[in-house]
Design a protein around this motif. Structure first.
Motif, short mmCIF file in Angstrom:
data_model
loop_
_atom_site.label_atom_id
_atom_site.label_comp_id
_atom_site.label_asym_id
_atom_site.label_seq_id
_atom_site.Cartn_x
_atom_site.Cartn_y
_atom_site.Cartn_z
N MET A 85 0.85 -1.20 0.00
CA MET A 85 0.00 0.00 0.00
C MET A 85 0.89 1.25 0.00
SD MET A 85 -2.94 1.12 2.74
CE MET A 85 -3.83 -0.42 2.53
N ASN A 86 0.72 2.08 -1.04
CA ASN A 86 1.56 3.28 -1.12
C ASN A 86 1.02 4.41 -0.25
OD1 ASN A 86 -0.56 4.59 -2.58
ND2 ASN A 86 0.20 3.68 -4.50
N LYS A 87 1.77 5.51 -0.24
CA LYS A 87 1.43 6.64 0.63
C LYS A 87 0.08 7.26 0.26
CE LYS A 87 3.38 10.92 2.46
NZ LYS A 87 4.54 11.85 2.41
N ALA A 88 -0.20 7.35 -1.04
CA ALA A 88 -1.45 7.95 -1.51
C ALA A 88 -2.65 7.13 -1.06
CB ALA A 88 -1.44 8.09 -3.02
N GLU A 89 -2.53 5.80 -1.14
CA GLU A 89 -3.62 4.91 -0.73
C GLU A 89 -3.85 5.00 0.77
OE1 GLU A 89 -2.09 1.26 -2.25
OE2 GLU A 89 -3.28 1.36 -4.10
N LYS A 90 -2.77 5.09 1.54
CA LYS A 90 -2.90 5.24 2.99
C LYS A 90 -3.59 6.55 3.34
CE LYS A 90 1.14 2.51 4.39
NZ LYS A 90 2.47 2.53 5.06
N MET A 91 -3.26 7.60 2.59
CA MET A 91 -3.87 8.90 2.86
C MET A 91 -5.37 8.86 2.59
SD MET A 91 -3.53 11.89 4.01
CE MET A 91 -1.73 11.95 4.14
N ILE A 92 -5.77 8.15 1.54
CA ILE A 92 -7.19 8.01 1.23
C ILE A 92 -7.92 7.29 2.36
CG2 ILE A 92 -8.87 6.90 -0.30
CD1 ILE A 92 -6.90 7.39 -2.61
N ILE A 93 -7.30 6.23 2.87
CA ILE A 93 -7.89 5.47 3.98
C ILE A 93 -8.01 6.35 5.22
CG2 ILE A 93 -7.53 3.55 5.58
CD1 ILE A 93 -6.29 2.00 3.27
N TYR A 94 -6.96 7.12 5.51
CA TYR A 94 -6.99 8.04 6.66
C TYR A 94 -8.12 9.05 6.53
CZ TYR A 94 -2.35 6.29 7.95
OH TYR A 94 -1.29 5.50 8.31
N LYS A 95 -8.29 9.58 5.31
CA LYS A 95 -9.34 10.57 5.09
C LYS A 95 -10.72 9.97 5.25
CE LYS A 95 -6.82 13.80 2.12
NZ LYS A 95 -6.79 14.49 0.81
N ILE A 96 -10.89 8.74 4.76
CA ILE A 96 -12.18 8.07 4.90
C ILE A 96 -12.50 7.82 6.37
CG2 ILE A 96 -13.44 5.92 4.46
CD1 ILE A 96 -11.98 5.77 1.77
N CYS A 97 -11.50 7.35 7.11
CA CYS A 97 -11.68 7.10 8.55
C CYS A 97 -12.00 8.38 9.30
CB CYS A 97 -10.42 6.45 9.14
SG CYS A 97 -10.13 4.76 8.57
N ALA A 98 -11.28 9.46 8.94
CA ALA A 98 -11.52 10.75 9.58
C ALA A 98 -12.92 11.25 9.28
CB ALA A 98 -10.48 11.77 9.11
N PHE A 99 -13.36 11.06 8.04
CA PHE A 99 -14.70 11.48 7.64
C PHE A 99 -15.77 10.73 8.42
CE2 PHE A 99 -18.42 11.03 4.81
CZ PHE A 99 -18.75 12.36 4.69
N LEU A 100 -15.61 9.41 8.54
CA LEU A 100 -16.57 8.59 9.27
C LEU A 100 -16.59 8.97 10.75
CD1 LEU A 100 -15.91 5.09 7.65
CD2 LEU A 100 -17.87 6.59 7.27
N LEU A 101 -15.39 9.25 11.30
CA LEU A 101 -15.31 9.66 12.70
C LEU A 101 -16.03 10.98 12.91
CD1 LEU A 101 -14.18 9.18 15.54
CD2 LEU A 101 -12.08 10.35 14.83
N CYS A 102 -15.86 11.91 11.97
CA CYS A 102 -16.54 13.22 12.07
C CYS A 102 -18.05 13.05 12.07
CB CYS A 102 -16.12 14.11 10.91
SG CYS A 102 -14.47 14.82 11.08
N ILE A 103 -18.55 12.13 11.24
CA ILE A 103 -19.99 11.88 11.18
C ILE A 103 -20.48 11.32 12.51
CG2 ILE A 103 -21.79 10.45 10.12
CD1 ILE A 103 -20.29 10.68 7.50
N LEU A 104 -19.75 10.36 13.07
CA LEU A 104 -20.14 9.74 14.34
C LEU A 104 -20.17 10.76 15.48
CD1 LEU A 104 -18.16 6.36 14.19
CD2 LEU A 104 -20.64 6.68 13.99
N ILE A 105 -19.23 11.69 15.43
CA ILE A 105 -19.17 12.72 16.48
C ILE A 105 -20.24 13.78 16.24
CG2 ILE A 105 -17.76 14.57 17.46
CD1 ILE A 105 -15.31 12.84 16.87
#
Length: 228
Positions: free
Chosen positions: A1-21
């Motif tokens: 998994m390259n850096k760009a793919e990891k960043m996409i995953i981080y952004k998705i997780c952050a987005f889902l966390l924002c929704i939950l909060i």
């Protein structure tokens, strides 16, 4: 998994966390605002929580930074009334810094498009100008320091700029400290019946606030690109 793919995953997780909060915050926001509109009610609520009060108090300060409609002054004055000047200031500053970190990285990771769209509104156009100022560091320091100038949304805007996070958080902490201490001191003096000191600090704060509002446009225009 390259850096760009990891960043996409981080952004998705952050987005889902924002929704939950965001869901419970939106649901209870009217109650939160109503509670923080009264220092007496807010203080009583925090005191009733016992040892958890400090954590909840700090959380309210975080929310106030992230969500502008919550009145920060009431929270800070209550902090001084409950915890005294030293602890009240520490808890308030921790909350302000944590809220600043959340708002800043929200823009950096997932909210850039939203913030850019909001900046297109006419009443926020001055923020767009400040973003492109070659004195951006100085501008945000002055805006955060001077009472009466709009502050909290500027944290989101800072996330759109190339400013280094650590540098921004240092500026945020130093510039917000004096008037946070002043607000907390008012609450502390009220608690101990030092009404003369309360009146003096409150008058100084009011005068500074009025001067800040009166000179807002001059201060902002002085540092926008068109004036450099």
């Amino acid at each position: 998994m390259n850096k760009a793919e990891k960043m996409i995953i981080y952004k998705i997780c952050a987005f889902l966390l924002c929704i939950l909060i965001a869901i419970p915050i939106i649901k209870y926001l009217p109650d939160i605002i109503a509670l923080t509109m009264s220092m007496e009610k807010f203080s009583s609520y925090i005191i009733s929580l016992g040892s958890l009060g400090a954590i909840v108090f700090t959380s309210f300060q975080v929310l106030q930074t992230v969500i502008a409609p919550i009145p920060g002054e009431v929270i800070q004055v209550a902090g001084g009334y409950i915890y005294g000047a030293t602890l009240g200031t520490i808890y308030s500053m921790i909350g302000l810094l944590l809220g600043g970190i959340i708002a800043f990285y929200f823009t950096r990771f997932i909210g850039a498009n939203l913030i850019e769209k909001l900046l297109q509104r006419e009443k926020l156009s001055w923020l767009s100008k400040i973003m492109h100022s070659n004195k951006f560091d100085l501008v945000i320091f002055i805006i955060f320091l001077v009472p009466g100038l709009p502050k909290d949304f500027l944290i989101y805007v800072a996330g759109l700029t190339p400013i280094k996070p650590l540098k921004f958080f240092i500026i945020l902490t130093i510039s917000r400290f004096p008037w946070t201490l002043a607000s907390v001191s008012i609450g502390s003096n009220l608690h101990y019946g030092n009404y003369t000191a309360t009146i003096v600090v409150a008058l100084i704060a009011c005068v500074a606030f009025i001067l800040g509002i009166i000179n807002k446009d001059k201060l902002i225009n002085k540092f926008t690109p068109n004036n450099n």
